[in-house]
Design a protein around this motif. Sequence first.
Motif, PDB file in Angstrom:
ATOM      1  N   SER A 128       0.823  -1.270  -0.007  1.00  0.00           N
ATOM      2  CA  SER A 128       0.105   0.173  -0.016  1.00  0.00           C
ATOM      3  C   SER A 128       0.707   1.506  -0.052  1.00  0.00           C
ATOM      4  O   SER A 128       0.357   2.262  -0.708  1.00  0.00           O
ATOM      5  CB  SER A 128      -0.903   0.098   1.346  1.00  0.00           C
ATOM      6  OG  SER A 128      -0.260   0.090   2.365  1.00  0.00           O
ATOM      7  N   GLU A 132       0.925   4.068  -3.041  1.00  0.00           N
ATOM      8  CA  GLU A 132       0.834   5.562  -2.250  1.00  0.00           C
ATOM      9  C   GLU A 132       1.866   6.415  -3.168  1.00  0.00           C
ATOM     10  O   GLU A 132       1.529   7.494  -3.769  1.00  0.00           O
ATOM     11  CB  GLU A 132       0.811   5.429  -0.867  1.00  0.00           C
ATOM     12  CG  GLU A 132       0.339   6.775  -0.355  1.00  0.00           C
ATOM     13  CD  GLU A 132       0.514   6.884   1.152  1.00  0.00           C
ATOM     14  OE1 GLU A 132       1.306   7.275   1.528  1.00  0.00           O
ATOM     15  OE2 GLU A 132      -0.617   6.079   1.543  1.00  0.00           O
ATOM     16  N   LYS A 136       1.544   9.383  -6.213  1.00  0.00           N
ATOM     17  CA  LYS A 136       1.912  10.576  -5.886  1.00  0.00           C
ATOM     18  C   LYS A 136       2.642  11.058  -7.034  1.00  0.00           C
ATOM     19  O   LYS A 136       3.130  12.395  -7.070  1.00  0.00           O
ATOM     20  CB  LYS A 136       2.589  10.688  -4.467  1.00  0.00           C
ATOM     21  CG  LYS A 136       1.519  10.809  -3.363  1.00  0.00           C
ATOM     22  CD  LYS A 136       2.576  10.766  -2.174  1.00  0.00           C
ATOM     23  CE  LYS A 136       1.531  10.591  -1.039  1.00  0.00           C
ATOM     24  NZ  LYS A 136       2.164  10.777   0.429  1.00  0.00           N
TER      25      LYS A 136
END
Length: 160
Positions: A128, A132, A136
């Motif tokens: 995860s 992430e 981004k």
Amino acid sequence: MRLTTKGRFAVTAMLDLALRHGNGPVTLAGISERQSISLSYLEQLFGKLRRAELVESVRGPGGGYTLAKSAEQISVADIITAVDEPVDATQCGGRENCHDNHRCMTHDLWTNLNATIFDYLSKVTLFSLVAEQHAKDVNVMQDKREATPQRARVTPTGAM
């Protein structure tokens, strides 16, 4: 609750490793340079991570470290626990002796907070965190050693 540098650096180093998973072993020198973490400190952390079977070492030329499990199977709590980082918001370290050698009135509050934090960190996986980072679109994959500064060319009119 206080998470020390040890836990933060361990999670950061493992995320760096996970971001490069599948591209062969990753050197501690590379992680050290990209994340500005001392090489000797990384060696200590990775010794603990290896004993906890979260990473595997590959010896020889082209050697380094790889994840011992899939990123989906490694939680932040696993990493923090592996490097002996306590997740403890109590003043007494769980010994129930913080108020004149007796249990303080707020002991249960802090103990429950510890359990909540640990439960949350158990649910956050390296997978995860990698997702992430990719979402981004942060340039975390670039190795500083490979970066060469690009110089802008300026024409007489000032256009680039």
